[in-house]
Design a protein around this motif. Structure first.
Motif, short mmCIF file in Angstrom:
data_model
loop_
_atom_site.label_atom_id
_atom_site.label_comp_id
_atom_site.label_asym_id
_atom_site.label_seq_id
_atom_site.Cartn_x
_atom_site.Cartn_y
_atom_site.Cartn_z
N MET A 86 3.04 1.84 -2.02
CA MET A 86 3.31 2.17 -3.42
C MET A 86 2.08 2.72 -4.13
O MET A 86 2.13 2.97 -5.32
N VAL A 87 0.98 2.85 -3.40
CA VAL A 87 -0.25 3.33 -4.04
C VAL A 87 -0.67 4.67 -3.42
O VAL A 87 -1.46 4.71 -2.50
N THR A 140 -2.94 9.92 -5.18
CA THR A 140 -3.03 10.62 -6.46
C THR A 140 -3.46 9.71 -7.61
O THR A 140 -4.06 10.18 -8.57
N ILE A 141 -3.17 8.41 -7.51
CA ILE A 141 -3.53 7.56 -8.65
C ILE A 141 -4.83 6.80 -8.41
O ILE A 141 -5.28 6.07 -9.29
N ILE A 142 -5.45 6.94 -7.25
CA ILE A 142 -6.73 6.26 -7.04
C ILE A 142 -7.82 7.24 -6.62
O ILE A 142 -8.75 6.87 -5.91
N SER A 197 -4.86 8.05 -14.66
CA SER A 197 -4.34 7.56 -13.38
C SER A 197 -3.53 6.30 -13.57
O SER A 197 -2.48 6.12 -12.95
N GLN A 245 4.19 13.65 -8.61
CA GLN A 245 2.85 13.74 -8.04
C GLN A 245 2.50 15.13 -7.54
O GLN A 245 1.50 15.31 -6.85
N LEU A 278 -0.23 7.21 -14.94
CA LEU A 278 0.60 7.78 -13.89
C LEU A 278 1.07 6.70 -12.92
O LEU A 278 2.24 6.68 -12.50
N GLY A 279 0.14 5.78 -12.59
CA GLY A 279 0.48 4.69 -11.67
C GLY A 279 1.62 3.85 -12.22
O GLY A 279 2.55 3.48 -11.50
N VAL A 299 -7.71 0.89 -0.85
CA VAL A 299 -6.49 0.82 -1.65
C VAL A 299 -6.59 -0.28 -2.71
O VAL A 299 -6.49 0.00 -3.90
N PHE A 300 -6.83 -1.51 -2.25
CA PHE A 300 -6.75 -2.61 -3.21
C PHE A 300 -7.95 -2.65 -4.14
O PHE A 300 -7.79 -2.79 -5.35
N LEU A 324 17.22 16.53 6.41
CA LEU A 324 17.26 15.67 7.59
C LEU A 324 17.81 14.28 7.24
O LEU A 324 18.64 13.73 7.96
N LEU A 342 13.80 0.48 -5.59
CA LEU A 342 14.07 -0.80 -4.93
C LEU A 342 15.35 -1.42 -5.49
O LEU A 342 16.18 -1.91 -4.73
N THR A 365 9.40 3.44 -8.59
CA THR A 365 9.54 2.73 -7.32
C THR A 365 10.42 1.51 -7.49
O THR A 365 11.27 1.22 -6.64
N ILE A 378 -7.70 -0.01 -6.84
CA ILE A 378 -6.80 -0.28 -7.96
C ILE A 378 -7.56 -1.01 -9.05
O ILE A 378 -7.47 -0.68 -10.24
N ARG A 418 7.91 12.06 -5.66
CA ARG A 418 6.98 13.08 -5.16
C ARG A 418 6.82 14.21 -6.16
O ARG A 418 5.77 14.83 -6.24
N ALA A 466 -6.15 3.66 7.71
CA ALA A 466 -5.14 2.60 7.78
C ALA A 466 -3.91 3.10 7.04
O ALA A 466 -3.99 3.48 5.89
N THR A 474 0.82 -1.21 0.00
CA THR A 474 0.00 0.00 0.00
C THR A 474 0.86 1.26 0.00
O THR A 474 0.39 2.33 -0.37
N PHE A 529 13.02 18.31 4.91
CA PHE A 529 12.85 16.86 5.06
C PHE A 529 14.05 16.11 4.50
O PHE A 529 14.61 15.23 5.15
N LEU A 571 13.22 9.65 -4.07
CA LEU A 571 12.05 10.15 -3.32
C LEU A 571 11.56 11.47 -3.92
O LEU A 571 10.36 11.67 -4.13
N LEU A 601 4.84 5.67 -11.85
CA LEU A 601 5.32 5.63 -10.46
C LEU A 601 5.87 4.25 -10.13
O LEU A 601 6.85 4.12 -9.40
N PHE A 636 -7.66 -1.21 4.19
CA PHE A 636 -6.75 -1.25 3.04
C PHE A 636 -7.47 -1.83 1.82
O PHE A 636 -7.31 -1.33 0.70
#
Lengths: 350, 331, 353
Positions: free
Chosen positions: A192-193, A196-198, B307, B264, B310-311, B53-54, B211, B322, B318, B57, B261, A224, A190, B208, B257, B314, B49
Motif C-alpha cells: 500500500m506504500v 510515489t508517496i515516499i 506526499s 499516481q 496523496l498518501g 518503506v516503513f 488480461l 478492500l 485502497t 513513512i 494507478r 525487497a 508495503t 494488463f 486498480l 491512496l 522494508f
C-alpha cells in the motif's frame, strides 16, 4: 485429404460467420494496427538517415542514397535518375550542385560533365539500414555508459531481489515461528506504500547512507518486494512437507534445505520473479530520475529522457536508442510471454 | 558425470556459490537453534522494508512539519502545520490561480480530470477487448499478445514511440496533410496534449486489465450460456443480464486498480509532454517531484506534506478496494 | 543401533490432546510396529520420536541419553516417509548421498556406502535416474536406501507400503523382514494394516485415541488380547463378538443356549458380558453344538470357506473352515466353539481370565 479451401473455411464453431464475428475481426485488425503500428514505425524510422527522416511526407521504409565510385573522384558520388532535355532518361552521378544547376557525369564516361536543372533529377535510392544511428550515440555520446548502467542495475537488482525475497518466502512458508503473522501483515502493508508517496524520505535515507548518485541507490530500495515474497511463498507452500522433513532427518542445515532442496524446486516461481524483476528494473523511471543526477550514472531510460529534453532533438539518434531500450523487453515478450501472463493471472500483480 | 560436462560444471559452480554462506549460516544455526533460523532468513527482507518503506513513512510525516532547504533531518527547523497551511491557502478552491500553492491545486485538478476520463476509457476499452478475445476466434493467443505487449514497454519508450508519431512533422500530421488538412501541433495545444496523455496511457496499460477481465470471463461456466441459448436469449441480453453481472467482481477490481494507478500517473505523461504545454498535463506526482527535486530551491517539507496528502488519498482508495472485495466475498 | 525409551510422552496441539502418557521401551535391534486405526496418534508418536514434532510432556531417551530437546537432525535417526519424500531434482545417487554429504563424510566413504546400499537394494541400474523415472517399488527402495546408508541408530517407517499395489506390498513386506534379519537394526514401523504388523513385528504396540492399548508379540496379541478393542483389531477376519449374560457359576447364557466357560467364574449371575471367538475357532457341528446359526452368505475360496450367519439373538457370526463346504444359504447349522480359544470381556471391555 481436405482441400485447402475447405481448410480455410473450417472454424472453431462450425456454422455461418455471423455479423458479430465480422465486427470482432475488424476490432482485432484495428487493434493489431494500433498496437503494433507505432512500434514498427519507430523501428523502421530508427534506420533512416538524417535526411531521410527530415522528409515530409515521410517514406515508409528507410531509404538510402545509392552512390558509386567514379574514376577521377576521391569519394563516392550519389546516383540520380535524370530526365535529359531530349526526354530520355539516364542514371548519372552528381559531381556537385551550384544553385539550381546540377553537374553530373556518366559513371561509365566520367570525362564529360552534364548540366541539368535540379528538378530534372530524382535521387536513386534503395532500401538501406543506417546503422550509424546506433553506432554513433553508443560510441560518442554517453549511451554506451547508460546501456552498461542499465544492464548492471537490472542484473544485480534481480539477483538481490531473488535472494532476499526467496529467503523471506522460505521463512514464511516452511517455518512456524512467533510473530509470523506480524511479518506477513508487514509485507502486505508495503503493497500500500507506492514509491510515489515516499520519494522525499527514501531520497533522505539513501543520502544518509551515502549512496547518492550511485547505482546502488537505484538497486537497493526496490529490492525487497511484496509481489516477490508472495509469489515465491505461494509456490513454496505447495511443496510437500515430508520433503523438508526428510531433509531435516538427513541432517541438512537450514541453509542447505533452502539452497539445495527448496530453491531448486522453486525454479518455476523464481523464473517468473526473474522476468518480472528484469522488466521492473529495465523500465524503472521515476525513482532513478529522482536519485541519479550525474550523467555517468544515468540508466538508459533516464538517458533517453534527458536526450529528448535537449533543445535540438536529434531524432535519428533518439529513435535508435529507443529501439535499444526496447530490445530486451521485446525478447522477453517473444520468448516468455506465457510466463508473464500466467504470473499476472496468478498474482493479479505486475 | 559422463554427459554434458559444461552443464555439470555450471551445476557445480552454482552449488559452490550456494554453499558459500553454508558454513557461517550453520554456525548461526548452532548458536541460536534451528527453530529461530526463520528470523535469520527473514531478516534481510525486513531490513530492506524497514529502511526503504516503513522508516520513510515516518520521515515523510516528520518532514511535512519542518521547513528550510536542508536535506538532513538534523538541520531542519520545525514549522508546525505551516506546510499544510500553505497547501490549503486558497481563496477559491475551484480556482487554482487563487491559491498560494497554485501548482499543487493545478496538479490535483489535472490528476482528477485525467483519472476520471482515463478510468472510464480504460475500463470500456479493456472490457470490449476482453469480450472480443473471449469469443470463438482464431489465433486468440496471438491477438491477446498484441494487446498485451505495450504493458511491458518502459514509460519512456511508450512516450517516445508516440511523440515520434505526434510531432509536427510526424506520421499523423503527414496523414492529415495527405487528406488535405493542416498540420496540428498536438503537444503544444492544451486540449490535444491531455487527449494524447490519456490515449497513450490507455494504449500502454489496457492489455494488463484486459488480461484480468479475460480471466474473469473465462471463469464463467460455459453451460450458463448454453442454457441461455436453449432459452432463446439474444446475445445482447446475454451480455447485459449474464456476462456483466457475473464479471462485476473483476470489473470492480479493475476499476479500483485503474483509479489508484491513475492518481499516481507520472511516467509516460512526463516523458511525453513534460507536464506541458504550461501546466496543462502536470499531475500531482509531478508537482511533488518538481517541488523536491527539480526546482532551484528544493522544498522537501512542502513536497513531504503533499506526499502525505496523496498518501491519505491512496489509503482511502485502497480501503475502498478492500471493502469492496470483502463485500464481494460475503455475498 | 540403539535402544529407545519413552517416558510418559504427551502431545497436544493447543487444547487438542493427541497423545496421552505413552511409555514404551524398545530394545536394541528390535522391530516394533505401532498399529491402530487412523487418527489414533501412531504417526504423531513416530514424528515425536523422530524429532519432527516436539513432545508436550515426557522424556525420550536414546541409549539412556535424553534427546527430548534435540532437533531431528541431531538424534541420528532415519525415516522412510509414506510419500517417500525423495528429492525430485536429484538423481538416485544424489538422493542417497545427500545425508552423507551433510555429515561431511569423505568422498570415498560416501561412494562406498552408496555402492553397498544400492547393491543390497538392487538399485545399481537406476543410480543416475531421477525419482520421477522410477516405479513405485523402486522409489520405495531408494527411500530405504537413503535411510540405510546413514547407519542410523533407529529406522523409522511411516506407512511405507501404503502407496504400493497389493502384490508389491506383499513382496516389499518380505524384503523388509529380510532386511531386518540381515542388518539387525532397531526399527519402529507405523501402519494401520494389522497383517503388516503381525508379519513384521517382534512386538506390536496397539494404539487407540492417543493411548497404548496393549504391547506384546504378535502371538500374544492374537492369543491373549487384553481388551475387546485389541481383540477386534488383531486377526482377520475379525473376531466375532456375541453378547452374553452370566448364569450360575461358570456358565454363560446366549439366547436359549447355555454353556460353561472357565473365565465366566469371575462374573456374578446376571452380569452382561461379551464373548469373543475368532472365525477359525468355530467348528461346524452337524449334531447339536453350542449354538445354531442361520447361514446368509458363503464365500468359497477353494482352500478355505467363510460362512456368514446370524444367531438366534440377531448377532452376526463369521466362521472359517478348511477345505470346501456343501452348506448353502438359508441352511441352519449347529456350531461349537473351541473352548480354549474363547475370550470373555466384561462390561468395561477388559478381558476376563
Amino acid at each position: 485429404m481436405m482441400s485447402p479451401l475447405a481448410l480455410l473455411r473450417q472454424r472453431r464453431n462450425p456454422g455461418r460467420i455471423g455479423f458479430s464475428d465480422v465486427l470482432a475481426y475488424i476490432y482485432l485488425a484495428v487493434g493489431v494496427f494500433l498496437m503494433f503500428g507505432p512500434v514498427v514505425w519507430l523501428v523502421l524510422s530508427s534506420f533512416k538517415t538524417r535526411s531521410n527522416l527530415d522528409e515530409f511526407p515521410p517514406t515508409f521504409l528507410p531509404l538510402a542514397q545509392q552512390s558509386v565510385a567514379v574514376k577521377g573522384y576521391d569519394s563516392k558520388l550519389p546516383l540520380y535518375n535524370v530526365t535529359m532535355p531530349d526526354g530520355s532518361k539516364r542514371v548519372l552521378a552528381q559531381v556537385r550542385r551550384i544553385g539550381v544547376i546540377s553537374q553530373l557525369v556518366d559513371p561509365a564516361a566520367p570525362q564529360t560533365i552534364i548540366k541539368v536543372n535540379m528538378d530534372k533529377r530524382t535521387a536513386l535510392r534503395h532500401l538501406g539500414l543506417d546503422w550509424h544511428n546506433y553506432e554513433h550515440p553508443l560510441r560518442h555520446f554517453n549511451f554506451g555508459r547508460y546501456l552498461w548502467n542499465s544492464v548492471f542495475v537490472t542484473v544485480v537488482a534481480t539477483l538481490v531481489t531473488l535472494l532476499i525475497n526467496s529467503m523471506a518466502a522460505y521463512a514464511l512458508s516452511i517455518h512456524e515461528f512467533r510473530g509470523k503473522n506480524f511479518f506477513l501483515v508487514a509485507v502486505i502493508a508495503t503493497l500500500m506504500v507506492p514509491i510515489t508517496i515516499i520519494l522525499v524520505p527514501v531520497f533522505v535515507v539513501v543520502n544518509e547512507i551515502g549512496l547518492d548518485n550511485s547505482l546502488w541507490a537505484v538497486i537497493l530500495p526496490g529490492a525487497a518486494t511484496p509481489t516477490g515474497v508472495f509469489l515465491l511463498r505461494q509456490y513454496m507452500l505447495t511443496m510437500p512437507r515430508e520433503l523438508i522433513e526428510a531433509a531435516r532427518m538427513d541432517k541438512a542445515s537450514e541453509w542447505q534445505i533452502y539452497a539445495r532442496i527448496v530453491m531448486p524446486l522453486a525454479l518455476p516461481a523464481l523464473a517468473v520473479l526473474t522476468i518480472f524483476s528484469v522488466m521492473w528494473r529495465w523500465n524503472e523511471f521515476l525513482w532513478p530520475l529522482v536519485v541519479l543526477s550525474k550523467s555517468e550514472t544515468y540508466t538508459l531510460q533516464i538517458g533517453l529522457n534527458a536526450f529528448q529534453g535537449d533543445l535540438q532533438t536529434q531524432w535519428n539518434y533518439l529513435l535508435a536508442m529507443t529501439v535499444v531500450a526496447l530490445i530486451p523487453i521485446a525478447l522477453v515478450f517473444v520468448f516468455l510471454q506465457r510466463f508473464i501472463t500466467s504470473g499476472i493471472a496468478n498474482t493479479g500483480m505486475k | 558425470m559422463t554427459t554434458a560436462p559444461a552443464s555439470n560444471l555450471l551445476a557445480r559452480l552454482g552449488r559452490f556459490i550456494a554453499e558459500l554462506p553454508g558454513a557461517p549460516m550453520a554456525l548461526v544455526e548452532r548458536v541460536i537453534g534451528t527453530s529461530r533460523m526463520a528470523y535469520v532468513f527473514i531478516l534481510p527482507n525486513i531490513l530492506f522494508f524497514g529502511l526503504f518503506v516503513f522508516l520513510p513513512i515516518g520521515i515523510d510525516i516528520y518532514y511535512s512539519f519542518t521547513g528550510g532547504t536542508a536535506l538532513f533531518p538534523s538541520q531542519r527547523p520545525g514549522v508546525g502545520g505551516l506546510q499544510y497551511h500553505y497547501l490549503a491557502d486558497c481563496k477559491n478552491f475551484y480556482d487554482p490561480s487563487s491559491c498560494r500553492e497554485d501548482y499543487f491545486w493545478r496538479g490535483m485538478w489535472t490528476s482528477l480530470k485525467f483519472t476520471l476520463i482515463q478510468v472510464s476509457v480504460m475500463v470500456l476499452v479493456s472490457l470490449a477487448t476482453a469480450l472480443v478475445l473471449n469469443m470463438k476466434i482464431r489465433a486468440r493467443g496471438f491477438f491477446r499478445a498484441v494487446y498485451f505487449f505495450p504493458v511491458l514497454l518502459s514509460p519512456v519508450v511508450v512516450a517516445l514511440v508516440w511523440k515520434w508519431i505526434l510531432q509536427p512533422q510526424g506520421l499523423l500530421n503527414a496523414a492529415i496533410v495527405g487528406m488535405g488538412g493542416q498540420p496540428i501541433l498536438f503537444l503544444a495545444d492544451a486540449g490535444w496534449a491531455m487527449f494524447w496523455a490519456i490515449f497513450v496511457s490507455v494504449w500502454a496499460h489496457t492489455g494488463f486489465y484486459t488480461l484480468i477481465l479475460l480471466a474473469g470471463l473465462q471463469a464463467i461456466p460455459r453451460d450458463i450460456y448454453e442454457a441461455a441459448d436453449m432459452d432463446g436469449t439474444r446475445p445482447l441480453r446475454q451480455l447485459v443480464r449474464l456476462t456483466l453481472p457475473l464479471l462485476w467482481p473483476n470489473l470492480l477490481v479493475v476499476l479500483v486498480l485503474v483509479t489508484i494507478r491513475g492518481v499516481q500517473t507520472f511516467d509516460e505523461v512526463f516523458a511525453l509532454t513534460g507536464g506541458g504545454p504550461g501546466t496543462a498535463t502536470m499531475m500531482i506526482v509531478q508537482y511533488i517531484y518538481t517541488t523536491a527535486f527539480a526546482s532551484q530551491v528544493p522544498d522537501y517539507g512542502l513536497a513531504a506534506a503533499a506526499s502525505v496528502v496523496l498518501g491519505l488519498l491512496l489509503l482511502v482508495l485502497t480501503l475502498t478496494q478492500l471493502w469492496l472485495t470483502r463485500r464481494r466475498g460475503a455475498t | 543401533m540403539a535402544a529407545l525409551e519413552l517416558h510418559s510422552i504427551a502431545k497436544a496441539y493447543g487444547r487438542v490432546s493427541v497423545l496421552h502418557d505413552i511409555s514404551l521401551a524398545v530394545a536394541d535391534g528390535e522391530f516394533v510396529v505401532l498399529v491402530g486405526p487412523s487418527g489414533c496418534g501412531k504417526s504423531t508418536l513416530l514424528r515425536v520420536i523422530a524429532g519432527l514434532e516436539s513432545a508436550s510432556d515426557g522424556q525420550i531417551r536414546l541409549d539412556g541419553q535424553d534427546v527430548t530437546r534435540l532437533a531431528a537432525a541431531e538424534r541420528g535417526l532415519a525415516m522412510v516417509f509414506q510419500s517417500y519424500a525423495l528429492y525430485p531434482h536429484m538423481s538416485v545417487r544424489q538422493n542417497i548421498a545427500f545425508a552423507l554429504e551433510n555429515m561431511r563424510l569423505p568422498k570415498a566413504e560416501i561412494a562406498r556406502r552408496v555402492q553397498s546400499a544400492s547393491e543390497m537394494l538392487r538399485l545399481e541400474p537406476y543410480l543416475e535416474r531421477r525419482p520421477g523415472a522410477l516405479s513405485g517399488g523402486q522409489r520405495q527402495r531408494v527411500a530405504i536406501g537413503r535411510a540405510i546408508v546413514r547407519d542410523p541408530k533407529i529406522f523409522l517407517f511411516d506407512e511405507p507400503l501404503s502407496n504400493l499395489d497389493a502384490e508389491l506390498r506383499v513382496a516389499t513386506r518380505k524384503e523388509l523382514a529380510a532386511l531386518h534379519a540381515r542388518i539387525g537394526g532397531t526399527m519402529i514401523y507405523v501402519t494401520h494394516d494389522q497383517v503388516e504388523a503381525m508379519t513384521l513385528a517382534n512386538r506390536i504396540v496397539v494404539l487407540r485415541a492417543g493411548r497404548i492399548e496393549q504391547i506384546g508379540t504378535p502371538l500374544e496379541l492374537y492369543n491373549q488380547p487384553c481388551n475387546e478393542f485389541v481383540a477386534g483389531f488383531i486377526g482377520s477376519p475379525r473376531m466375532n463378538f456375541i453378547p452374553v449374560t452370566a448364569a450360575e457359576a461358570g456358565q454363560v447364557q446366549v439366547g436359549a443356549a447355555r454353556f460353561a466357560l472357565a473365565a465366566a467364574g469371575a462374573l456374578a449371575a446376571g452380569d452382561k458380558a461379551t464373548l469373543g471367538i475368532r472365525p477359525e475357532h468355530i467348528d461346524l457341528a452337524p449334531q447339536g453344538g453350542d449354538l445354531e446359526v442361520e447361514v446368509n452368505l458363503i464365500e468359497q475360496l477353494g482352500g478355505e470357506t467363510f460362512v456368514y450367519g446370524v444367531l438366534g439373538d440377531g448377532s452376526e457370526v463369521t466362521m472359517r473352515s478348511e477345505g470346501q463346504s456343501a452348506i448353502k444359504r438359508g441352511d441352519k447349522v449347529g456350531i461349537s466353539l473351541q473352548r480354549q480359544h474363547v475370550h470373555l470381556f466384561g462390561a468395561d471391555g477388559l478381558a476376563l481370565r
